[in-house]
Design an enzyme around this catalytic site. Structure first.
Site, PDB file in Angstrom:
ATOM      1  N   ASP A   1      37.206 -15.326   6.200  1.00  0.00           N
ATOM      2  CA  ASP A   1      37.939 -15.595   7.449  1.00  0.00           C
ATOM      3  C   ASP A   1      36.970 -15.909   8.589  1.00  0.00           C
ATOM      4  OD1 ASP A   1      41.009 -13.974   7.291  1.00  0.00           O
ATOM      5  OD2 ASP A   1      39.528 -13.725   5.709  1.00  0.00           O
TER       6      ASP A   1
ATOM      7  N   ARG B   1      33.405  -5.752  -4.271  1.00  0.00           N
ATOM      8  CA  ARG B   1      33.602  -7.199  -4.389  1.00  0.00           C
ATOM      9  C   ARG B   1      33.214  -7.893  -3.085  1.00  0.00           C
ATOM     10  NH1 ARG B   1      39.487  -5.511  -3.970  1.00  0.00           N
ATOM     11  NH2 ARG B   1      40.335  -6.495  -2.094  1.00  0.00           N
TER      12      ARG B   1
ATOM     13  N   ARG C   1      43.315  -1.842  -7.290  1.00  0.00           N
ATOM     14  CA  ARG C   1      42.689  -2.012  -5.970  1.00  0.00           C
ATOM     15  C   ARG C   1      43.233  -0.933  -5.029  1.00  0.00           C
ATOM     16  NH1 ARG C   1      45.104  -6.924  -4.095  1.00  0.00           N
ATOM     17  NH2 ARG C   1      46.684  -6.352  -5.644  1.00  0.00           N
TER      18      ARG C   1
ATOM     19  N   ASP D   1      44.468 -14.494  -3.265  1.00  0.00           N
ATOM     20  CA  ASP D   1      45.223 -13.423  -3.901  1.00  0.00           C
ATOM     21  C   ASP D   1      46.673 -13.468  -3.391  1.00  0.00           C
ATOM     22  OD1 ASP D   1      43.998 -12.799  -1.438  1.00  0.00           O
ATOM     23  OD2 ASP D   1      43.867 -10.678  -1.887  1.00  0.00           O
TER      24      ASP D   1
ATOM     25  N   GLU E   1      49.247 -16.510   9.650  1.00  0.00           N
ATOM     26  CA  GLU E   1      48.141 -16.675   8.695  1.00  0.00           C
ATOM     27  C   GLU E   1      48.361 -17.826   7.730  1.00  0.00           C
ATOM     28  OE1 GLU E   1      47.481 -13.739   5.714  1.00  0.00           O
ATOM     29  OE2 GLU E   1      49.597 -13.373   5.370  1.00  0.00           O
TER      30      GLU E   1
END
Length: 602
Positions: free
Chosen positions: A205, A250, A317, A353, A555
């Protein structure tokens, strides 16, 4: 060795680091494929890859997240909220109180009891970031968007510019003093957050945030973002997906070198380049390490090295633990579940994702196989990293490093044509490694292993000058883009599959619009530049109309319908929004907006 001579101007510790990384780099260019590299592809169902463990606090907050879901149900439930909570007391005291809560057999707690527990023992999610007044913000910067002549568009652009103030934060003193009470990591400088549920700095981002900040003349804020990312890289060996303890296993698409390059081009700040070069070499090593590195022998028996996404994680996660476990419940054994968890985390590392791009079966989420894919865009980012490092090394007089990375970029550029390029489609296609094959130590290129589905990422190589400088190639790819079905009324769709996942049709995302448009507009093709301008205008228009209707930047956007924001995926569309603001400002800086051009939906 010529590298030695180029290090004479560096302090001793920096000399040593640059020397060691350069040795690694030179060796990586000449080594033959290693069986250890290929064995990590996990051809079978057993997952034996690396795992970087989270903190005890994260593990506990996952338990709280589970109980919250059982207590409140799915309606309005956001699992990330619970791993973003900060403790009021130490972990042992809080955990003891949690264990004493009255629980039913399904793990739920009476709502009043659970509400009281949360209120007594936790500070609200987001409390650990506090407002920070940007040091370089002015309401209307000198020379701001000179090509924007339309007064309505200019007034809106100034409102978007003002959103940088709304998104500016710094880590609270409590995080620095008591890091064990927080999942937020103690960054040294101010940050720009994406917005809404994303209450921390995110890696990729930040590139488009910085592009917008540069249009807003906010150079110090942009440099602070880079300094924070370098801090994470120094601390963890890679730039984290985001600045939370649960993201340490990650990364995200590697665009730090591109950030440094863009800031240097605006400011000429040589000290920033000098500070950034050793960390950039470390990041390059991370992405060319064994877990990310895959070697392919092409049709002419030439060996090529490429990168894939590969998270060091094979559990749910933490920020989506309840969701991941629910998805994995369809799978029959622990090995399959571990592999699914790793592929899910690796898809999160990609930034996409989620998308059918990572699935063997587009209708089955658990068929995700991210670690078996060599992505076009990731390898474009690494190619860009090589070009950026070559440029930046030359700026600070590291000429041997510059030559080595220029040579590496040329090698990778040639490899693109061998593995990713599809002449018939006029696109670069992701490559499936080990597609339906038994375990083996070497991977030979096969045409049927290219993913022939159309994704916006198939056109991202245009972003790199090595590709957009070839006019014949650009015209072929432009024709392919125009006929692909991706170009819609309000921008470029992410894919052609309407799966309900957010990185699929009909959603369009700011980063993909920007990379493709910028690549087309930098070419010498008149047609490509015209297509770039048209797409940029459609994207600006849909952002403007949506903003006027909702009072917010979003977004993602629904590119089928002008003025509509996107949907789908694990959470509702978020507002703020860092990279959407940045791309709108970058487009307006590049293309402007004529006084007589309509800004409303037609």
């Amino acid at each position: 060795m010529p590298i030695m001579a180029s290090l004479h101007a560096q302090p001793n510790c920096e000399k040593q680091f640059l020397f060691l990384v350069s040795i690694f780099f030179l060796l990586s260019l000449s080594l033959t494929p290693m069986s250890a590299t290929n064995s990590l592809l996990s051809c079978g169902s057993k997952d034996s890859g690396p795992v970087v463990h989270t903190t005890p606090l994260v593990k506990f907050l996952e338990r709280v997240q589970d109980t919250a879901l059982q207590t409140y149900g799915h309606s309005g439930f956001d699992p990330k909220t619970y791993v973003d909570l900060s403790l009021k007391f130490n972990l042992s005291v809080t955990e003891e109180a949690f264990d004493k809560l009255p629980k039913t057999t399904n793990g739920s707690v009476p709502v009043d009891d659970f509400d009281g527990f949360i209120k007594k023992y936790f500070k609200p999610a987001g409390e650990d970031l506090v407002y920070a007044e940007p040091v370089d913000f002015v309401a209307e910067p000198h020379g701001f968007l000179p090509k924007v002549e339309n007064p309505k568009v200019r007034a809106w652009a100034l409102e978007v510019h003002a959103l940088w103030k709304n998104l500016s934060r710094k880590v609270s003193d409590s995080v620095h003093q008591h890091p064990e009470l927080h999942t937020l990591l103690p960054l040294p400088g101010p940050v720009i957050i994406p917005g809404s549920r994303f209450r921390e700095v995110y890696y990729w981002d930040s590139y488009w945030v910085i592009r917008g900040l540069l249009a807003s003349k906010m150079y110090e804020t942009a440099k602070s973002i880079v300094s924070n990312l370098i801090y994470l890289l120094d601390q963890y060996g890679h730039v984290l997906n985001g600045a939370r303890a649960y993201y340490t296993n990650r990364s995200q698409p590697p665009l730090l070198s591109a950030m440094v390059y863009e800031i240097y081009n605006r400011t000429g700040d040589v000290e920033l380049v000098r500070k950034a070069l050793p960390p950039l070499l470390k990041e390059y090593q991370f992405w060319n390490s064994e877990i990310h590195k895959v070697n392919i022998s092409d049709a002419e028996k030439r060996n090529h090295s490429f990168a894939r996404y590969y998270a060091k994680w094979n559990k749910p996660r933490p920020e989506s633990s309840t969701t991941d476990k629910e998805s994995a419940s369809k799978l029959s054994n622990d090995s399959e579940r571990q592999q699914f968890y790793r592929d899910s985390a690796s898809a999160a590392e990609s930034g996409w994702d989620f998308s059918t791009r990572w699935m063997r079966n587009s209708s089955e989420f658990t068929s995700m196989a991210t670690t078996k894919i060599l992505p076009v865009d990731l390898n474009v980012y690494i190619l860009r990293m090589e070009l950026d490092i070559a440029f930046l090394a030359k700026v600070v007089g590291e000429n041997s490093i510059a030559k080595d990375f220029l040579r590496a970029s040329q090698t990778r550029h040639k490899a693109f044509n061998s593995v990713f390029w599809n002449e018939g489609m006029g696109q670069w296609l992701d490559y499936w490694v080990n597609h339906g094959a038994a375990c083996k130590e070497s991977h030979t290129w096969e045409a049927q292993n290219q993913n022939h589905h159309v994704f916006a990422s198939n056109f991202v190589p245009l972003w790199i000058d090595l590709f957009n400088s070839d006019t014949h190639l650009v015209e072929k790819v432009t024709k392919s883009l125009k006929s692909s079905g991706l170009v819609c009324a309000a921008g470029i769709a992410t894919s052609l599959t309407n799966s309900g996942q957010q990185w699929d049709y009909p959603n369009g995302w700011a980063p993909l619009q920007h990379m493709i448009v910028e690549g087309l507009s930098r070419s010498k093709s008149t047609e490509a530049r015209a297509v770039a301008k048209e797409i940029a205008e459609r994207w600006i228009r849909t952002n403007y109309v949506s903003y006027k209707k909702t009072g917010a930047m979003h977004e993602k956007y629904d590119v089928e319908k002008c003025g509509e924001y996107g949907s789908g995926g694990e959470y509702i569309s978020q507002t703020g929004f860092g990279w959407s603001n940045g791309v709108v400002l970058a487009f307006l800086e590049e293309f402007g907006w004529p006084k007589d051009l309509n800004i409303d939906c037609n």
